[in-house]
Design a protein around this motif. Structure first.
Motif, PDB file in Angstrom:
ATOM      1  N   GLY A  72      50.169  33.275  39.808  1.00 53.29           N
ATOM      2  CA  GLY A  72      49.528  32.224  38.863  1.00 53.29           C
ATOM      3  C   GLY A  72      48.841  31.111  39.307  1.00 53.29           C
ATOM      4  O   GLY A  72      48.207  30.145  38.875  1.00 53.29           O
ATOM      5  N   ALA A  73      48.926  31.088  40.930  1.00 54.78           N
ATOM      6  CA  ALA A  73      48.155  30.017  41.666  1.00 54.78           C
ATOM      7  C   ALA A  73      47.133  30.402  42.540  1.00 54.78           C
ATOM      8  O   ALA A  73      46.986  29.672  43.614  1.00 54.78           O
ATOM      9  N   GLY A  74      46.542  31.419  42.304  1.00 56.30           N
ATOM     10  CA  GLY A  74      45.538  32.033  43.195  1.00 56.30           C
ATOM     11  C   GLY A  74      45.807  33.069  44.153  1.00 56.30           C
ATOM     12  O   GLY A  74      45.137  33.347  44.742  1.00 56.30           O
ATOM     13  N   SER A  75      47.067  33.743  44.255  1.00 53.99           N
ATOM     14  CA  SER A  75      47.576  34.695  45.110  1.00 53.99           C
ATOM     15  C   SER A  75      48.037  35.878  44.099  1.00 53.99           C
ATOM     16  O   SER A  75      48.738  35.486  42.966  1.00 53.99           O
ATOM     17  N   VAL A  76      47.952  37.012  44.644  1.00 55.90           N
ATOM     18  CA  VAL A  76      48.715  38.384  43.938  1.00 55.90           C
ATOM     19  C   VAL A  76      49.294  38.853  45.091  1.00 55.90           C
ATOM     20  O   VAL A  76      49.016  38.704  46.223  1.00 55.90           O
ATOM     21  N   TYR A  77      50.763  39.713  44.846  1.00 53.91           N
ATOM     22  CA  TYR A  77      51.489  40.310  45.806  1.00 53.91           C
ATOM     23  C   TYR A  77      51.386  41.643  45.334  1.00 53.91           C
ATOM     24  O   TYR A  77      51.670  41.910  44.382  1.00 53.91           O
ATOM     25  N   LEU A 116      49.688  39.659  35.318  1.00 59.02           N
ATOM     26  CA  LEU A 116      48.470  38.576  34.696  1.00 59.02           C
ATOM     27  C   LEU A 116      48.668  37.267  35.388  1.00 59.02           C
ATOM     28  O   LEU A 116      49.859  36.899  35.684  1.00 59.02           O
ATOM     29  N   ASP A 117      47.565  36.381  35.402  1.00 55.03           N
ATOM     30  CA  ASP A 117      47.715  35.116  36.161  1.00 55.03           C
ATOM     31  C   ASP A 117      47.818  34.100  35.072  1.00 55.03           C
ATOM     32  O   ASP A 117      48.066  32.806  35.668  1.00 55.03           O
ATOM     33  N   VAL A 144      47.495  38.691  48.432  1.00 50.59           N
ATOM     34  CA  VAL A 144      46.041  38.675  48.502  1.00 50.59           C
ATOM     35  C   VAL A 144      45.746  37.241  47.842  1.00 50.59           C
ATOM     36  O   VAL A 144      45.955  36.807  46.986  1.00 50.59           O
ATOM     37  N   ASP A 145      44.585  36.618  48.563  1.00 55.30           N
ATOM     38  CA  ASP A 145      43.902  35.349  47.819  1.00 55.30           C
ATOM     39  C   ASP A 145      42.841  36.002  46.875  1.00 55.30           C
ATOM     40  O   ASP A 145      41.843  36.670  47.163  1.00 55.30           O
ATOM     41  N   VAL A 146      42.868  35.653  45.697  1.00 54.69           N
ATOM     42  CA  VAL A 146      42.105  36.354  44.548  1.00 54.69           C
ATOM     43  C   VAL A 146      40.660  35.580  44.626  1.00 54.69           C
ATOM     44  O   VAL A 146      39.849  36.317  44.147  1.00 54.69           O
ATOM     45  N   ALA A 147      40.386  34.657  45.299  1.00 54.03           N
ATOM     46  CA  ALA A 147      39.248  34.096  45.339  1.00 54.03           C
ATOM     47  C   ALA A 147      38.418  34.650  46.297  1.00 54.03           C
ATOM     48  O   ALA A 147      37.157  34.640  46.408  1.00 54.03           O
ATOM     49  N   THR A 148      38.913  35.103  47.654  1.00 55.20           N
ATOM     50  CA  THR A 148      38.319  35.475  48.699  1.00 55.20           C
ATOM     51  C   THR A 148      38.551  36.809  48.892  1.00 55.20           C
ATOM     52  O   THR A 148      37.664  37.093  49.877  1.00 55.20           O
TER      53      THR A 148
END
Length: 305
Positions: A125-130, A80-81, A141-145
């Protein structure tokens, strides 16, 4: 030796902590692993009062277990973010993907593809997942792009990942590592079995479930390991509730809790899910649960008391 990419040094520093204040171990297998590692100290949590009452069983669907999203075949792990989204690592025939589920609407979107045979996932929680994969890589992974990069590689197969305050912890076959920005990869614990899941509490302490049936805490500063449970059957997934209790899944269908401070135990709570493969706790204590057999993400209440 793991090889680093971008900001991580390839140098590996092994934790040499040799504090061996061990407690007796039932079958002796996990103790033998600790001796081989030479890096951990074991201690059992004191037995004390029981944890807060929880239901003895949860049926899905029901008022306590409602479907959030479907069509998630191959989902392995969920994170969860804190901003209304769940991110899932999905591996189907080696085509690793990250999918996003809007927890308000249930809408499912694909964030990234081409990630390999992915396993655990963690959000900063700041735009990335690992995500970690069976090839021994940690990817960001950049969740926006959807852009992704390999942060570090060269490990044995990795199954678990956790994030806390800039630190990324990874675990898999026999070892747990700390991957921190601007520092070498650091071995926290070795000589383990197969690390199935990692989670952190609010203070940054790291918790681990192992295929050998143990649930333990690792001090990231020293590598010292404290044993809380052993002899269980495949504690596949664990989280730390807001009150500090460890919540973990055994045998893919049963949920148990342990209070690290008192040794108080809760559960078992059985579920009607066919395979409780992974879960994440939200800020309100609800569990977002993956049933890997049906490909459904469920919201379940009452697991953490």
């Amino acid at each position: 030796m793991p090889s680093s990419h971008s900001m991580f040094s390839p140098t590996v520093r092994r934790n040499r902590n040799r504090n061996r204040n061990r407690a007796p171990r039932g079958a002796g297998l996990a103790l033998a692993a600790a001796v081989l590692a030479g890096v951990t100290a074991f201690g059992t949590a004191p037995a004390s009062a029981a944890s807060p009452a929880s239901p003895s069983s949860v049926a899905c669907p029901s008022s306590s277990c409602q479907a959030v999203a479907e069509g998630l075949a191959g989902a392995f792990s969920v994170a969860l973010d804190g901003h209304g989204s769940a991110f899932l690592s999905v591996s189907d025939s080696g085509d690793g993907r990250v999918k996003r589920v809007d927890l308000a609407t249930g809408a499912v979107t694909t964030v990234a593809t081409g990630l390999g045979n992915v396993r655990g996932i963690a959000s900063d929680g700041a735009g990335s997942v690992y995500v970690v994969d069976f090839a021994g890589r940690l990817q960001q992974v950049d969740v926006a792009t959807g852009a992704h990069r390999v942060v570090v590689s060269g490990f044995d197969p990795l199954l678990a990942v956790a994030h806390h305050d800039g630190h990324v912890y990874v675990g898999g076959i026999g070892q747990v590592w700390d991957i921190s920005p601007g520092a070498p990869a650091r071995l926290l614990a070795g000589g383990l079995g197969t690390v199935l899941d990692l989670a952190t509490d609010a203070s940054g302490r790291l918790y681990m479930s192992d295929l050998n049936g143990t649930v333990s805490r690792i001090d990231p500063a020293t590598g010292t390991t404290t044993l809380f449970d052993e002899g269980g059957y495949e504690p596949t997934s664990l989280q730390v509730a807001a009150d500090g209790r460890i919540v973990f899944v055994s045998a893919a269908v049963t949920v148990k809790t342990i209070d690290p401070a008192t040794g108080g135990r809760g559960g078992p709570i059985t579920t009607s899910l066919r395979s409780f493969s992974d879960f994440a706790l939200d800020s309100g204590g609800d569990a977002l649960v993956i049933d890997s057999v049906t490909g459904t993400l469920w919201r379940m209440t009452g697991l953490a008391g």
